[in-house]
Design an enzyme around this catalytic site. Structure first.
Site, PDB file in Angstrom:
ATOM      1  N   ARG A  48       4.989 -20.253  53.505  1.00 24.51           N
ATOM      2  CA  ARG A  48       6.077 -21.094  52.998  1.00 24.51           C
ATOM      3  C   ARG A  48       7.394 -20.684  53.640  1.00 24.51           C
ATOM      4  O   ARG A  48       7.514 -19.581  54.155  1.00 24.51           O
ATOM      5  CB  ARG A  48       6.174 -21.062  51.482  1.00 24.51           C
ATOM      6  CG  ARG A  48       5.915 -19.753  50.820  1.00 24.51           C
ATOM      7  CD  ARG A  48       6.093 -19.939  49.347  1.00 24.51           C
ATOM      8  NE  ARG A  48       5.120 -19.191  48.598  1.00 24.51           N
ATOM      9  CZ  ARG A  48       4.873 -19.394  47.323  1.00 24.51           C
ATOM     10  NH1 ARG A  48       5.478 -20.335  46.663  1.00 24.51           N
ATOM     11  NH2 ARG A  48       4.005 -18.652  46.689  1.00 24.51           N
ATOM     12  N   LYS A 146      -9.166  -8.872  47.483  1.00 25.50           N
ATOM     13  CA  LYS A 146      -8.994  -8.050  46.300  1.00 25.50           C
ATOM     14  C   LYS A 146      -7.503  -7.753  46.110  1.00 25.50           C
ATOM     15  O   LYS A 146      -6.773  -7.870  47.077  1.00 25.50           O
ATOM     16  CB  LYS A 146      -9.796  -6.757  46.406  1.00 25.50           C
ATOM     17  CG  LYS A 146      -9.192  -5.732  47.402  1.00 25.50           C
ATOM     18  CD  LYS A 146      -9.577  -4.323  47.086  1.00 25.50           C
ATOM     19  CE  LYS A 146      -8.538  -3.554  46.342  1.00 25.50           C
ATOM     20  NZ  LYS A 146      -7.462  -2.945  47.124  1.00 25.50           N
ATOM     21  N   HIS A 176     -13.155  -4.699  51.651  1.00 20.19           N
ATOM     22  CA  HIS A 176     -13.261  -4.463  53.098  1.00 20.19           C
ATOM     23  C   HIS A 176     -14.104  -3.229  53.417  1.00 20.19           C
ATOM     24  O   HIS A 176     -14.577  -3.079  54.541  1.00 20.19           O
ATOM     25  CB  HIS A 176     -11.884  -4.443  53.772  1.00 20.19           C
ATOM     26  CG  HIS A 176     -11.105  -3.187  53.592  1.00 20.19           C
ATOM     27  ND1 HIS A 176     -10.326  -2.955  52.496  1.00 20.19           N
ATOM     28  CD2 HIS A 176     -10.971  -2.094  54.372  1.00 20.19           C
ATOM     29  CE1 HIS A 176      -9.755  -1.760  52.611  1.00 20.19           C
ATOM     30  NE2 HIS A 176     -10.134  -1.216  53.746  1.00 20.19           N
ATOM     31  N   LYS A 180     -17.278  -1.943  56.788  1.00 23.04           N
ATOM     32  CA  LYS A 180     -17.227  -0.767  57.676  1.00 23.04           C
ATOM     33  C   LYS A 180     -18.638  -0.457  58.166  1.00 23.04           C
ATOM     34  O   LYS A 180     -19.598  -0.498  57.386  1.00 23.04           O
ATOM     35  CB  LYS A 180     -16.625   0.438  56.933  1.00 23.04           C
ATOM     36  CG  LYS A 180     -15.138   0.236  56.596  1.00 23.04           C
ATOM     37  CD  LYS A 180     -14.515   1.461  55.981  1.00 23.04           C
ATOM     38  CE  LYS A 180     -13.134   1.184  55.423  1.00 23.04           C
ATOM     39  NZ  LYS A 180     -12.032   1.341  56.347  1.00 23.04           N
ATOM     40  N   HIS A 238     -13.530  -0.193  45.977  1.00 17.50           N
ATOM     41  CA  HIS A 238     -14.137   0.532  47.103  1.00 17.50           C
ATOM     42  C   HIS A 238     -15.062   1.663  46.648  1.00 17.50           C
ATOM     43  O   HIS A 238     -16.196   1.787  47.111  1.00 17.50           O
ATOM     44  CB  HIS A 238     -13.064   1.114  48.017  1.00 17.50           C
ATOM     45  CG  HIS A 238     -12.043   0.110  48.475  1.00 17.50           C
ATOM     46  ND1 HIS A 238     -12.371  -1.179  48.804  1.00 17.50           N
ATOM     47  CD2 HIS A 238     -10.698   0.215  48.673  1.00 17.50           C
ATOM     48  CE1 HIS A 238     -11.266  -1.820  49.183  1.00 17.50           C
ATOM     49  NE2 HIS A 238     -10.247  -1.001  49.109  1.00 17.50           N
ATOM     50  N   LYS A 343      -7.148  11.940  56.331  1.00 16.20           N
ATOM     51  CA  LYS A 343      -7.787  10.658  55.994  1.00 16.20           C
ATOM     52  C   LYS A 343      -9.277  10.879  56.131  1.00 16.20           C
ATOM     53  O   LYS A 343      -9.770  11.241  57.204  1.00 16.20           O
ATOM     54  CB  LYS A 343      -7.319   9.557  56.938  1.00 16.20           C
ATOM     55  CG  LYS A 343      -8.001   8.226  56.628  1.00 16.20           C
ATOM     56  CD  LYS A 343      -7.243   7.051  57.186  1.00 16.20           C
ATOM     57  CE  LYS A 343      -7.932   5.716  56.927  1.00 16.20           C
ATOM     58  NZ  LYS A 343      -7.809   5.237  55.568  1.00 16.20           N
TER      59      LYS A 343
HETATM   60  C1  BG6 Z   1      -6.765  -1.083  50.268  1.00 13.17           C
HETATM   61  C2  BG6 Z   1      -5.828  -0.503  49.254  1.00 13.17           C
HETATM   62  O1  BG6 Z   1      -7.729  -1.887  49.634  1.00 13.17           O
HETATM   63  O2  BG6 Z   1      -7.428  -0.034  50.973  1.00 13.17           O
HETATM   64  C3  BG6 Z   1      -4.824   0.428  49.928  1.00 13.17           C
HETATM   65  O3  BG6 Z   1      -5.126  -1.557  48.587  1.00 13.17           O
HETATM   66  C4  BG6 Z   1      -5.535   1.470  50.768  1.00 13.17           C
HETATM   67  O4  BG6 Z   1      -4.005   1.074  48.957  1.00 13.17           O
HETATM   68  C5  BG6 Z   1      -6.554   0.814  51.702  1.00 13.17           C
HETATM   69  O5  BG6 Z   1      -4.562   2.177  51.515  1.00 13.17           O
HETATM   70  C6  BG6 Z   1      -7.392   1.864  52.400  1.00 13.17           C
HETATM   71  O6  BG6 Z   1      -8.229   1.234  53.337  1.00 13.17           O
HETATM   72  P1  BG6 Z   1      -8.799   2.015  54.608  1.00 13.17           P
HETATM   73  O7  BG6 Z   1      -9.678   1.038  55.279  1.00 13.17           O
HETATM   74  O8  BG6 Z   1      -7.600   2.419  55.426  1.00 13.17           O
HETATM   75  O9  BG6 Z   1      -9.511   3.225  54.082  1.00 13.17           O
END
Ligand code: BG6
Length: 489
Positions: A48, A146, A176, A180, A238, A343
């Site tokens: 928009r 989501k 998502h 993976k 997740h 991570k």
């Molecule tokens: C998202 C969350 O669904 O997943 C985020 O809303 C999070 O807060 C992210 O950072 C993490 O995804 P990935 O693929 O980087 O592990």
């Protein structure tokens, strides 16, 4: 499958939003480069309050930023940009959708994939507009991002709204993590290898850890995140999806419904966490200032836009129990947090010790096999096995050594496709395997809602410094069961 003949036009609502710009357009670019989009496909970005020139310029700029140098080609970008067409209207104005339907009607043979990358609260309004504007036909499918709702009640409302216009077989709910590579590989690992399949139960497994750790903090999303917190944002979807794939029984076939039926059984078998169980089963935390990679970072309450009184959790660890024959007595320790030291998404399966032990008593604690499934980064599998230390002087001293399979080395993969590439491709192919059915979402919310309601009457989250694995009490929680987190080994 030859997708060149399968023309599927894609309509992205929220086309200028963060997700579309950071993930969806780059994923579609990759599919296009791999010849997985038909040359006739049109991608409609709906946003928009924008001029069409501004929208396409911004998209081009972001594609240049988000596609890595090695995957970027001026020619391919040019071809891809020709597929994109922006439309600007207010999603709540159902009379505005006729312009989209005139566009879609240019190719009445083409299938239609609508992707809602907007807050879930307006999914109903978009469906209504699509219906009113006559944009829907039998080939239409809808992808929902989501989080679907904030609680069981709100998710039911949203699912019911969407169900007025789309049949369940046309609805693709995204988590998502299911896109993976290594998450999909769990199915192959468990059900194609008798070595693991035969041991996958309480007779052989002592406990399982699932960790989703993120180094990042809130990254400018404070307003959104503070309403959800880590439990709703990461655990409800997740983490529980990973738990389902690890704990489910073998499906009778690889069809989407066979897999989803088994996942739902796991969610239904989760033992409710009552208020009395909170102390022994759950730790929630909020990060304070600390160090990430040696650099100082602010605490959650000092982030830009923060409400300094917030008691939203940025970390949660809990002990889940799946009450069925396969998993009786096997705890699943789940944890996820922001501002962790690295991570890492990893599933660690700890096997039981041998029934009779004959080696050095001091080494007894070592004598346990663990299977590590690394979802990200450096996707792979590692099995800790015990062997005799080499050398004339070492007698029968035991040593742990890894049997390691790195997917990128073993399969000479030059790149790991992003989860959104896989998910978009599956939605284009009308394959629901990697998407979440409404009853999965509902059972997941049901289990989480009761935890949320106990937490609401409770103490504020425990502080933990950015750059550590969460509040110290996570160690007490697991050690009370005579077990340890992976990083303690
Ligand atoms: C998202 C969350 O669904 O997943 C985020 O809303 C999070 O807060 C992210 O950072 C993490 O995804 P990935 O693929 O980087 O592990």
């Amino acid at each position: 499958m030859n997708l060149a003949e399968n023309v599927c036009n894609i309509v992205l609502f929220g086309g200028l939003g963060d997700l579309a710009q950071r993930k969806l357009f780059p994923a579609l670019y990759q599919l296009d480069c791999a010849d997985l989009l038909s040359s006739d496909t049109v991608i409609y970005g709906i946003a928009r309050d924008t001029s069409l020139k501004q929208a396409i310029d911004l998209t081009e700029q972001n594609l240049r930023n988000f596609i890595s140098e090695s995957e970027f080609s001026e020619n391919k970008l040019k071809v891809f940009l020709e597929k994109i067409h922006f439309l600007s209207f207010d999603f709540n104005d159902h009379t505005a959708y006729s312009q989209l339907s005139s566009e879609l009607d240019r190719d009445i043979e083409a299938e239609r994939l609508f992707y809602f990358s907007t807050p879930a609260s307006i999914y109903g309004a978009i469906c209504k507009g699509l219906d009113y504007g006559k944009c829907l036909n039998a080939s239409s499918r809808v992808v929902l991002e989501k989080p679907i709702g904030h609680s069981l009640e709100s998710s039911l409302d949203i699912n019911q709204e969407v169900a007025k216009y789309f049949d369940e077989s046309q609805i693709y709910r995204i988590d998502h993590y299911l896109g993976k590579e290594t998450v999909q590989n769990l199915i192959a690992l468990r059900f194609a290898n008798n070595l693991f399949g035969s041991q996958w139960n309480q007779n052989f497994i002592s406990y399982i850890e699932i960790t989703i750790a993120e180094k990042v903090g809130i990254e400018g999303r404070w307003g959104y995140f503070d309403k959800y917190g880590q439990l709703r944002d990461m655990l409800q979807n997740h983490l529980l999806q990973l738990l389902c794939l690890v704990a489910m029984d073998p499906p009778s076939e690889l069809s989407s419904d066979a897999i989803r039926n088994e996942k739902v059984k796991v969610l239904k078998a989760l033992r409710p966490i009552t208020e009395e169980m909170l102390d022994s089963h759950l730790v929630h935390g909020q990060y304070v200032d600390g160090y990430i990679d040696g650099k100082p970072v602010p605490g959650y309450l000092e982030e830009k836009g923060a409400n300094t009184q917030s008691s939203t959790e940025t970390f949660i660890a809990l002990k889940a129990e799946v009450e069925n024959w396969r998993w009786a007595g096997v705890p699943f320790y789940l944890r996820t947090g922001k501002r962790m030291p690295e991570k890492l998404t990893q599933i660690t399966v700890h096997f039981r010790q041998q029934p009779h032990y004959i080696f050095d008593p001091e080494q007894r604690a070592l004598a346990e096999n663990a299977l590590m499934i690394k979802v990200q980064p450096d996707e792979g599998i590692s099995l800790q096995v015990l062997s005799k230390e080499q050398g004339l002087n070492s007698g029968m001293k035991l040593r742990k050594a890894p049997l390691h399979l790195s997917f990128s080395d073993a399969f000479s993969m030059d790149r790991v496709p992003d989860a959104y590439e896989r998910l978009l491709l599956e939605a284009i192919k009308a394959n629901q395997n990697l998407f979440v059915r409404s009853d999965e979402i509902e059972h997941a919310w049901k289990w989480c809602d009761q935890i949320i309601s106990h937490l609401e009457n409770r103490v504020t989250p425990m502080p933990y410094p950015a750059g550590c694995w969460g509040p110290e009490t996570i160690y007490k929680m697991i050690e009370a069961d005579n077990r340890r987190w992976h990083e303690q080994s």
